[in-house]
Every structure is written in C-alpha cells, then in structure tokens.
Design an enzyme around this catalytic site. Structure first.
Site, mmCIF file in Angstrom:
data_model
loop_
_atom_site.group_PDB
_atom_site.id
_atom_site.type_symbol
_atom_site.label_atom_id
_atom_site.label_comp_id
_atom_site.label_asym_id
_atom_site.label_seq_id
_atom_site.Cartn_x
_atom_site.Cartn_y
_atom_site.Cartn_z
ATOM 1 N N ILE A 95 3.963 -2.920 -0.909
ATOM 2 C CA ILE A 95 3.566 -4.237 -1.427
ATOM 3 C C ILE A 95 2.538 -4.027 -2.548
ATOM 4 O O ILE A 95 1.399 -3.636 -2.270
ATOM 5 C CB ILE A 95 2.942 -5.109 -0.301
ATOM 6 C CG1 ILE A 95 3.928 -5.237 0.880
ATOM 7 C CG2 ILE A 95 2.558 -6.494 -0.841
ATOM 8 C CD1 ILE A 95 3.335 -5.888 2.112
ATOM 9 N N ARG A 96 2.936 -4.218 -3.743
ATOM 10 C CA ARG A 96 2.072 -3.950 -4.906
ATOM 11 C C ARG A 96 1.312 -2.632 -4.688
ATOM 12 O O ARG A 96 0.085 -2.561 -4.768
ATOM 13 C CB ARG A 96 1.105 -5.113 -5.137
ATOM 14 C CG ARG A 96 1.814 -6.355 -5.667
ATOM 15 C CD ARG A 96 0.880 -7.301 -6.382
ATOM 16 N NE ARG A 96 -0.211 -7.686 -5.506
ATOM 17 C CZ ARG A 96 -1.469 -7.747 -5.877
ATOM 18 N NH1 ARG A 96 -1.811 -7.457 -7.114
ATOM 19 N NH2 ARG A 96 -2.392 -8.099 -5.040
ATOM 20 N N ARG B 208 -3.240 1.693 -9.613
ATOM 21 C CA ARG B 208 -2.977 0.464 -8.854
ATOM 22 C C ARG B 208 -1.724 -0.247 -9.350
ATOM 23 O O ARG B 208 -1.394 -0.164 -10.527
ATOM 24 C CB ARG B 208 -4.157 -0.501 -9.009
ATOM 25 C CG ARG B 208 -5.380 -0.074 -8.267
ATOM 26 C CD ARG B 208 -6.484 -1.082 -8.493
ATOM 27 N NE ARG B 208 -6.181 -2.360 -7.868
ATOM 28 C CZ ARG B 208 -6.847 -3.483 -8.125
ATOM 29 N NH1 ARG B 208 -7.837 -3.483 -8.985
ATOM 30 N NH2 ARG B 208 -6.523 -4.594 -7.510
ATOM 31 N N HIS C 299 2.836 0.412 3.891
ATOM 32 C CA HIS C 299 2.213 -0.247 5.055
ATOM 33 C C HIS C 299 2.841 0.244 6.355
ATOM 34 O O HIS C 299 3.791 -0.377 6.852
ATOM 35 C CB HIS C 299 2.382 -1.770 4.941
ATOM 36 C CG HIS C 299 1.462 -2.385 3.946
ATOM 37 N ND1 HIS C 299 0.254 -2.944 4.292
ATOM 38 C CD2 HIS C 299 1.569 -2.503 2.609
ATOM 39 C CE1 HIS C 299 -0.344 -3.392 3.201
ATOM 40 N NE2 HIS C 299 0.424 -3.135 2.164
ATOM 41 N N CYS D 212 -2.565 1.522 1.547
ATOM 42 C CA CYS D 212 -2.439 0.699 0.343
ATOM 43 C C CYS D 212 -3.820 0.403 -0.284
ATOM 44 O O CYS D 212 -4.422 1.318 -0.825
ATOM 45 C CB CYS D 212 -1.621 -0.545 0.653
ATOM 46 S SG CYS D 212 -0.806 -1.182 -0.810
ATOM 47 N N GLU E 69 1.933 -0.096 9.261
ATOM 48 C CA GLU E 69 1.709 -1.014 10.395
ATOM 49 C C GLU E 69 2.778 -2.106 10.450
ATOM 50 O O GLU E 69 2.850 -2.853 11.426
ATOM 51 C CB GLU E 69 0.295 -1.622 10.294
ATOM 52 C CG GLU E 69 0.101 -2.740 9.271
ATOM 53 C CD GLU E 69 0.006 -2.267 7.807
ATOM 54 O OE1 GLU E 69 0.265 -1.085 7.533
ATOM 55 O OE2 GLU E 69 -0.325 -3.105 6.947
HETATM 56 N N1 GLN Z 1 -2.261 -4.125 -5.158
HETATM 57 C C1 GLN Z 1 -3.320 -4.208 -4.215
HETATM 58 C C2 GLN Z 1 -4.618 -3.707 -4.824
HETATM 59 O O1 GLN Z 1 -4.660 -3.290 -5.913
HETATM 60 C C3 GLN Z 1 -3.021 -3.429 -2.952
HETATM 61 C C4 GLN Z 1 -1.905 -4.105 -2.211
HETATM 62 C C5 GLN Z 1 -1.853 -3.815 -0.756
HETATM 63 O O2 GLN Z 1 -2.803 -3.361 -0.136
HETATM 64 N N2 GLN Z 1 -0.736 -4.139 -0.191
HETATM 65 O O3 GLN Z 1 -5.609 -3.754 -4.165
#
Ligand code: GLN
Length: 187
Positions: A133-134, A104, A169, A77, A171
C-alpha cells in the site's frame, strides 16, 4: 514475553491479531515508559510523516533509538521508512535503526496499491501473498543486511540479524509466517 506495538498512528490492531494467532502476548504502546517491559517492538504501517510527528510529540525519538540498540524492532511499510537511515523525503527524520535507505511511495499512489505473491527464501515452496500500500522501495542495503524476499528487483523483506523490515503489510491476511520469523529473531 511481551511484544510492544507502537500505537500512535496506523495499522497497529492487525499486528495484535497476528501475534494473538501465534499465542504471543502484546501490548499497545502509547508512552515511552511502556517500552521498559517489552522484549521487542513492532512499528506498524500508516503514514510516515504523521507517525514521525507523533513520535516527536510524545517523546519517543530517543527511547526508540535506545530500545533498538538492545532489542529487536519489526518495521512494516511506514514503520520501515522511519526505521531506515534516510528516506527520499528529506524533511522526514528517521530513526536509523537499520542500515538501509528507502524511496517513499515508489510503486505509485494509493490507487496503484497491489497484492503480489512473493517468495520467502526461508520457505521457498509457499509464496506469501503480500499487500503493498503506497509502499517504499529499498534503494540501498548496508553491509550485513540480508534480503529474505524480493519483488521484481527490489528487496521487500530484510534483516540485519536483529531488526526485521517489510515494505509490504504482513499483518494483512491470516498468514503469520513473517511474525513467526520475527519471533525467532528475538533474543
Ligand atoms: N506511503 C506511506 C508513507 O510514506 C506508507 C504507507 C504504508 O505504511 N502503508 O508513509
């Protein structure tokens, strides 16, 4: 064998548990000198702008590039964002350790975070429950970069043979197949 986990910001602790479940020794990395005795490195998820600030502040930038020239990095991520060649966020520097570009937050904001079953092309019969997650989306894959899993029309797990990148993720949860894949890449 010791796997370093960059512990400046973000979700480093769960990576340690994933490696423990594979009986692999790990070390939380807070100083560049510690990289000298690591065989590979994990750069965890978190927030890439903050993470890059910490990398600069703690003099990691050149050491990480030097490390990546010889040894394997797994970026997840935010770790993938800063390992890429260029991200959609022009203000953020990146390490360019793997020839990919990313956008991103491309699947939406925090509230749009989701879990999805993705097929791993090295273990097709058992989908991986991936947490996004994002998450970043890969917008360009360079020559020699291979996708190991896709979600929709995006590659979400990729490698150039040395480094492994996941936009989700791996993990989170108790499925350690992605960490196992990374262990197999370490020379
Ligand atoms: N959206 C985050 C970023 O731009 C990354 C999110 C994440 O690592 N879960 O850094």
């Amino acid at each position: 064998m010791i796997i370093g986990i960059l512990a400046l910001q973000g979700g480093f602790h769960l990576h340690q548990l994933s490696l423990e479940s594979l009986q692999i020794k790990s070390e939380l990395i807070r100083y560049p000198k510690q990289l000298d005795h690591c065989d590979a490195l994990i750069i965890p998820g978190g927030e890439s702008t903050t993470l890059m600030k910490q990398i600069m502040k703690n003099n990691f930038f050149d050491s990480l590039i030097e490390f990546a020239n010889k040894k394997s990095i797994m970026g997840t991520c935010a770790g993938m964002i800063i390992s890429s060649c260029r991200s959609s966020d022009k203000l953020n520097r990146s390490l360019s350790v793997i020839d990919i570009e990313v956008d991103r937050n491309s699947w939406g904001r925090q509230v749009h975070s989701f879990e999805a079953e993705v097929n791993l092309n090295f273990d097709n019969d058992n989908p991986f429950n991936a947490t996004f997650i994002r998450a970043p989306k890969v917008s360009r894959m360079g020559h020699g970069v291979e996708s190991f899993a896709e979600y929709g029309d995006s590659a979400v797990l990729l490698s150039d043979g040395r480094h492994l990148m996941a936009s989700f993720h791996p993990e989170i949860g108790d499925d350690n197949r992605i960490h196992k894949l990374f262990m197999g890449m370490i020379k």
